[in-house]
Design a protein around this motif. Structure first.
Motif, PDB file in Angstrom:
ATOM      1  N   LYS A   1       5.625  -1.036 -12.825  1.00  0.00           N
ATOM      2  CA  LYS A   1       6.765  -1.329 -11.955  1.00  0.00           C
ATOM      3  C   LYS A   1       6.698  -0.385 -10.753  1.00  0.00           C
ATOM      4  CE  LYS A   1      11.828  -1.187 -11.770  1.00  0.00           C
ATOM      5  NZ  LYS A   1      13.064  -0.850 -12.543  1.00  0.00           N
ATOM      6  N   PHE A   2       6.877  -0.945  -9.554  1.00  0.00           N
ATOM      7  CA  PHE A   2       6.785  -0.150  -8.331  1.00  0.00           C
ATOM      8  C   PHE A   2       8.097  -0.221  -7.556  1.00  0.00           C
ATOM      9  CE2 PHE A   2       2.485  -1.125  -9.446  1.00  0.00           C
ATOM     10  CZ  PHE A   2       1.759  -0.004  -9.089  1.00  0.00           C
ATOM     11  N   GLN A   3       8.547   0.916  -7.055  1.00  0.00           N
ATOM     12  CA  GLN A   3       9.691   0.987  -6.148  1.00  0.00           C
ATOM     13  C   GLN A   3       9.309   1.888  -4.974  1.00  0.00           C
ATOM     14  OE1 GLN A   3      12.474   2.363  -9.353  1.00  0.00           O
ATOM     15  NE2 GLN A   3      13.854   0.854  -8.446  1.00  0.00           N
ATOM     16  N   MET A   4       9.634   1.452  -3.758  1.00  0.00           N
ATOM     17  CA  MET A   4       9.326   2.250  -2.572  1.00  0.00           C
ATOM     18  C   MET A   4      10.624   2.652  -1.890  1.00  0.00           C
ATOM     19  SD  MET A   4       6.771   1.433   0.639  1.00  0.00           S
ATOM     20  CE  MET A   4       5.298   1.990  -0.215  1.00  0.00           C
ATOM     21  N   PHE A   5      10.656   3.899  -1.405  1.00  0.00           N
ATOM     22  CA  PHE A   5      11.831   4.451  -0.743  1.00  0.00           C
ATOM     23  C   PHE A   5      11.402   5.092   0.574  1.00  0.00           C
ATOM     24  CE2 PHE A   5      12.371   4.582  -5.301  1.00  0.00           C
ATOM     25  CZ  PHE A   5      13.633   4.064  -5.504  1.00  0.00           C
TER      26      PHE A   5
ATOM     27  N   LYS B   1      16.412   5.393   0.872  1.00  0.00           N
ATOM     28  CA  LYS B   1      16.783   3.984   0.839  1.00  0.00           C
ATOM     29  C   LYS B   1      15.624   3.171   0.282  1.00  0.00           C
ATOM     30  CE  LYS B   1      18.150   0.142   3.822  1.00  0.00           C
ATOM     31  NZ  LYS B   1      18.408  -0.287   5.210  1.00  0.00           N
ATOM     32  N   GLN B   2      15.940   2.293  -0.711  1.00  0.00           N
ATOM     33  CA  GLN B   2      14.893   1.476  -1.311  1.00  0.00           C
ATOM     34  C   GLN B   2      14.455   0.377  -0.354  1.00  0.00           C
ATOM     35  OE1 GLN B   2      15.651   0.200  -5.292  1.00  0.00           O
ATOM     36  NE2 GLN B   2      13.807  -1.057  -5.434  1.00  0.00           N
ATOM     37  N   ILE B   3      13.147   0.118  -0.363  1.00  0.00           N
ATOM     38  CA  ILE B   3      12.545  -0.831   0.569  1.00  0.00           C
ATOM     39  C   ILE B   3      11.920  -1.972  -0.221  1.00  0.00           C
ATOM     40  CG2 ILE B   3      10.724  -1.127   2.302  1.00  0.00           C
ATOM     41  CD1 ILE B   3      11.088   1.875   2.911  1.00  0.00           C
ATOM     42  N   ASP B   4      12.158  -3.196   0.219  1.00  0.00           N
ATOM     43  CA  ASP B   4      11.503  -4.337  -0.402  1.00  0.00           C
ATOM     44  C   ASP B   4      10.012  -4.292  -0.098  1.00  0.00           C
ATOM     45  OD1 ASP B   4      13.881  -5.340  -1.395  1.00  0.00           O
ATOM     46  OD2 ASP B   4      14.293  -6.522   0.416  1.00  0.00           O
TER      47      ASP B   4
ATOM     48  N   ILE C   1      -0.335  -3.576  -1.946  1.00  0.00           N
ATOM     49  CA  ILE C   1       1.007  -3.696  -1.378  1.00  0.00           C
ATOM     50  C   ILE C   1       0.855  -3.856   0.120  1.00  0.00           C
ATOM     51  CG2 ILE C   1       3.222  -2.549  -0.973  1.00  0.00           C
ATOM     52  CD1 ILE C   1       2.854  -1.084  -3.600  1.00  0.00           C
ATOM     53  N   ASN C   2       1.407  -4.926   0.657  1.00  0.00           N
ATOM     54  CA  ASN C   2       1.360  -5.167   2.100  1.00  0.00           C
ATOM     55  C   ASN C   2       2.478  -4.368   2.766  1.00  0.00           C
ATOM     56  OD1 ASN C   2       1.639  -6.248   4.727  1.00  0.00           O
ATOM     57  ND2 ASN C   2       0.654  -8.141   4.082  1.00  0.00           N
ATOM     58  N   THR C   3       2.111  -3.474   3.661  1.00  0.00           N
ATOM     59  CA  THR C   3       3.090  -2.603   4.318  1.00  0.00           C
ATOM     60  C   THR C   3       3.136  -2.837   5.821  1.00  0.00           C
ATOM     61  OG1 THR C   3       1.471  -0.846   4.665  1.00  0.00           O
ATOM     62  CG2 THR C   3       2.662  -0.829   2.576  1.00  0.00           C
ATOM     63  N   SER C   4       2.641  -3.978   6.276  1.00  0.00           N
ATOM     64  CA  SER C   4       2.557  -4.220   7.720  1.00  0.00           C
ATOM     65  C   SER C   4       3.924  -4.231   8.387  1.00  0.00           C
ATOM     66  CB  SER C   4       1.831  -5.544   7.985  1.00  0.00           C
ATOM     67  OG  SER C   4       2.502  -6.619   7.350  1.00  0.00           O
TER      68      SER C   4
ATOM     69  N   TYR D   1       6.957   7.776   3.191  1.00  0.00           N
ATOM     70  CA  TYR D   1       7.511   6.902   2.159  1.00  0.00           C
ATOM     71  C   TYR D   1       7.179   7.478   0.786  1.00  0.00           C
ATOM     72  CZ  TYR D   1       8.169   3.618   5.965  1.00  0.00           C
ATOM     73  OH  TYR D   1       8.573   3.039   7.138  1.00  0.00           O
ATOM     74  N   PHE D   2       7.976   7.067  -0.206  1.00  0.00           N
ATOM     75  CA  PHE D   2       7.762   7.501  -1.578  1.00  0.00           C
ATOM     76  C   PHE D   2       7.618   6.267  -2.455  1.00  0.00           C
ATOM     77  CE2 PHE D   2      10.079  10.816   0.603  1.00  0.00           C
ATOM     78  CZ  PHE D   2       9.367  11.954   0.265  1.00  0.00           C
ATOM     79  N   LEU D   3       6.528   6.214  -3.216  1.00  0.00           N
ATOM     80  CA  LEU D   3       6.258   5.085  -4.099  1.00  0.00           C
ATOM     81  C   LEU D   3       6.381   5.560  -5.535  1.00  0.00           C
ATOM     82  CD1 LEU D   3       5.352   2.087  -4.220  1.00  0.00           C
ATOM     83  CD2 LEU D   3       3.003   2.946  -4.447  1.00  0.00           C
ATOM     84  N   LYS D   4       7.386   5.044  -6.244  1.00  0.00           N
ATOM     85  CA  LYS D   4       7.618   5.408  -7.639  1.00  0.00           C
ATOM     86  C   LYS D   4       6.939   4.391  -8.538  1.00  0.00           C
ATOM     87  CE  LYS D   4      11.260   6.569 -10.965  1.00  0.00           C
ATOM     88  NZ  LYS D   4      12.735   6.656 -11.181  1.00  0.00           N
ATOM     89  N   VAL D   5       6.117   4.889  -9.458  1.00  0.00           N
ATOM     90  CA  VAL D   5       5.354   4.048 -10.372  1.00  0.00           C
ATOM     91  C   VAL D   5       5.848   4.302 -11.789  1.00  0.00           C
ATOM     92  CG1 VAL D   5       3.062   3.439 -11.206  1.00  0.00           C
ATOM     93  CG2 VAL D   5       3.350   4.213  -8.843  1.00  0.00           C
ATOM     94  N   GLU D   6       6.203   3.229 -12.488  1.00  0.00           N
ATOM     95  CA  GLU D   6       6.683   3.350 -13.858  1.00  0.00           C
ATOM     96  C   GLU D   6       5.947   2.367 -14.757  1.00  0.00           C
ATOM     97  OE1 GLU D   6      11.059   4.151 -14.509  1.00  0.00           O
ATOM     98  OE2 GLU D   6      11.134   3.226 -12.516  1.00  0.00           O
ATOM     99  N   GLY D   7       5.578   2.845 -15.936  1.00  0.00           N
ATOM    100  CA  GLY D   7       4.955   2.011 -16.945  1.00  0.00           C
ATOM    101  C   GLY D   7       5.216   2.590 -18.314  1.00  0.00           C
ATOM    102  N   HIS D   8       4.538   2.042 -19.320  1.00  0.00           N
ATOM    103  CA  HIS D   8       4.783   2.504 -20.691  1.00  0.00           C
ATOM    104  C   HIS D   8       4.437   3.982 -20.850  1.00  0.00           C
ATOM    105  CE1 HIS D   8       5.204   2.473 -24.997  1.00  0.00           C
ATOM    106  NE2 HIS D   8       3.939   2.851 -25.160  1.00  0.00           N
ATOM    107  N   ASN D   9       3.338   4.394 -20.227  1.00  0.00           N
ATOM    108  CA  ASN D   9       2.895   5.775 -20.357  1.00  0.00           C
ATOM    109  C   ASN D   9       2.743   6.480 -19.013  1.00  0.00           C
ATOM    110  OD1 ASN D   9       2.781   5.929 -23.121  1.00  0.00           O
ATOM    111  ND2 ASN D   9       0.662   5.222 -23.253  1.00  0.00           N
TER     112      ASN D   9
END
Length: 426
Positions: A378-382, A387-390, A398-401, A408-416
Motif C-alpha cells: 500500500k502506498f501513500q504520498m504526502f 497533505k495526502q496526494i492522489d 508511479i506517474n508523478t508528471s 514528497y514523502f512516500l509511505k509504504v506499508e505491507g505485511h512485513n
C-alpha cells in the motif's frame, strides 16, 4: 541654527526608520534559470573559497541574495567577481525588523533568486524577523519547490536545522547547559521555522574550534530527544570549515586540513531502543550515558578538494573520518573512540524482518520505480506540509508528471514492511 537642528533630527529619525538597506551588484534584470539544490554550512570565520565556489556553481549563473541583520555589502564583490564563478547578480539585504523582512520588494528578490546566503550576526534577529511570516514561507518555497541552493555562516548556519538554538536570552556555555539543560538561556525551537531536506531533526552549531561548544551542543540534542521523544542529530563545523550537502544527501567537507585542524562533526543519538538521557530535567545536571555510547559522532577533516564526506541519507556511510562516542556523566562531557553504529534496524520500525523495498530514482522527474518482491504493498504520498496526494500507480511505477517540483514523502506499508521514503522532484 534651527534649520540645522531640524535637518540633523530628520536624518537621525530616517536612519532608524528604515526597514532594510539594499546593496546591489551586477545585472538588475532577473536571470531566469533552474538552480541545482544544495546546502552549504559554514563554521563562522572567513569563508572557505572552495566551498563558496561549490555554492555559487549551484546557482547556474543566476541571482544570489544575501540576507543579514547587521553589517553591509561585504559579500557582494566576493561572490560576484572574486571567486571566478559567473552569476547574474548579488543583492544583499540588511534587514532591521519584520517589516523589512516582509517588504514586497525583498520577498520578490528572494523568490526570484537561485541562491540564498545567510550572513552571521545575532541569530535571534533572524528568528525574530524571518519566522512565522511571508519571508519564512518564501524561504521554504525557495528550497522545497524551486529547489534553490541555500546556506549560511555562524548565526546563518545556526538557523538552518529543523531544530535550532535561538539565543533569545543570549549565548550559553557548556557549564550552564550541562548543569541544567533547561537553563533560561537554553532557548530552542523545534520544527517550526525552516524546512530543509536532510536537515530534519538536526540542530547545527558553529565555532567548534572552541571545545566548549561540544558539551552545550550535546545538551541541545538531549533536550531535542527528550522534548520530542525522537532521535536527535547534529552537524557542527570548526570556524574555517564548511559542509556542502548535495541533492543526494552526501555532505562534503571543505577546509585546509592537515595544515590546520579543520573538521566537521556529524552527531546522532545512538540507534538503540533506549536512547533517551537517563536524566534530562530542569534544574539538574544532564546525565546521558547509555553505556557510554549516548552519541555517535563522525569527525571528518575538511580538505580543499572536499573529498571527505558523510552521507546524510543513511547517517552511517562516510569517507575520511573517524567515529567517536560522546556521553555526559552527571554534567561532565566525555569522549571515547568507537566504531560505526549499526543502524540497519532503525528505530520506530516494527519488530520483524523488514522486506526489501527500493524506490528510484531519487531525485526523480516524472516516474518513480518500485522494486519489491511483494506486489501487495500500500502506498501513500504526502507533500512537505503533510497533505495526502492522489497518485497514479501501475504495478511497479508511479506517474508523478502532475506534481510540482519539491519534497514528497512516500509511505509504504505491507505485511512485513512499514517505511517512509523522502523523495525530491526536480
Amino acid at each position: 541654527m534651527y534649520k540645522v537642528v531640524l535637518i540633523i533630527l530628520f536624518s537621525f529619525q530616517f536612519s532608524f526608520s528604515q526597514d532594510y538597506v539594499e546593496y546591489a551588484t551586477g545585472n538588475t534584470t532577473d536571470f531566469v534559470v533552474n538552480p541545482d539544490s544544495g546546502i552549504c554550512l559554514m563554521g563562522g570565520a572567513s569563508e572557505s573559497d572552495e566551498a563558496m565556489v561549490w555554492f555559487l556553481n549551484k546557482a547556474n549563473g543566476g541571482d544570489v541574495v544575501v540576507l543579514r541583520t547587521s553589517g553591509s555589502s561585504g559579500y557582494n564583490n566576493y561572490f560576484y567577481s572574486e571567486l571566478g564563478v559567473t552569476v547574474n547578480s548579488v543583492t544583499t539585504f540588511v534587514i532591521y525588523n519584520e517589516e523589512g523582512a516582509t517588504n514586497e520588494y525583498v520577498l520578490s528578490k528572494v523568490e526570484n533568486a537561485e541562491a540564498i546566503w545567510f550572513a552571521g550576526g545575532d541569530q535571534y534577529n533572524y528568528v525574530s524577523y524571518f519566522k512565522d511570516n511571508a519571508l519564512e514561507d518564501a524561504l521554504n518555497n525557495f528550497v522545497n519547490v524551486k529547489g534553490g541552493v541555500i546556506g549560511g555562516t555562524s548565526a546563518g548556519m545556526a538557523i538552518l536545522g529543523s531544530g535550532y538554538f535561538s539565543a533569545q536570552n543570549g549565548t550559553i556555555t557548556t557549564a550552564q547547559a550541562l548543569s541544567n539543560p533547561y537553563h533560561s538561556r537554553a532557548t530552542l525551537g523545534y520544527n517550526d521555522f525552516l524546512e530543509i531536506p536532510f536537515l530534519e531533526d538536526i540542530i547545527t552549531d558553529t565555532h567548534y574550534d572552541n571545545p566548549d561548544r561540544r558539551g552545550r551542543h550535546s545538551a541541545f540534542l538531549a533536550r531535542y530527544a527528550t522534548d520530542n521523544t525522537s532521535r536527535a542529530f547534529g552537524i557542527a563545523c570548526n570556524e574555517y570549515t564548511a559542509v556542502c550537502v548535495d541533492s543526494d544527501g552526501k555532505a562534503y567537507v571543505y577546509g585546509d586540513y592537515p595544515n590546520y585542524e579543520e573538521h566537521a562533526f556529524f552527531i546522532q543519538t545512538n540507534c538503540a531502543t533506549d536512547y533517551l538521557p537517563e536524566n534530562c530535567t530542569s534544574g539538574n545536571p544532564l546525565n546521558w550515558l547509555q553505556s557510554n555510547e549516548a552519541l555517535k559522532v563522525y569527525k571528518v577533516p575538511g580538505m580543499t578538494t572536499g573529498e571527505n564526506y558523510f552521507d546524510l541519507s543513511d547517517w552511517q556511510t562516510g569517507s575520511g573520518g573517524e567515529w567517536q562516542n560522546w556521553f555526559i556523566n552527571n554534567g561532565t562531557f566525555m569522549t571515547s573512540t568507537t566504531v560505526n553504529p549499526n543502524c540497519n534496524n532503525v528505530l520506530n520500525t516494527p519488530e520483524f524482518e523488514v522486506e526489501t523495498v527500493t524506490i528510484f530514482p531519487n531525485p526523480f522527474r516524472d516516474v518513480i520505480t518500485i522494486q519489491s518482491e511483494n506486489l501487495n504493498l500500500k502506498f501513500q504520498m504526502f507533500d512537505v506540509l503533510g497533505k495526502q496526494i492522489d497518485i497514479n500507480r501501475n504495478t511497479n511505477t508511479i506517474n508523478t508528471s502532475s506534481l510540482e517540483s519539491g519534497i514528497y514523502f512516500l509511505k509504504v506499508e505491507g505485511h512485513n514492511v512499514v517505511k517512509t521514503f523522502k523523495l525530491i522532484k526536480n
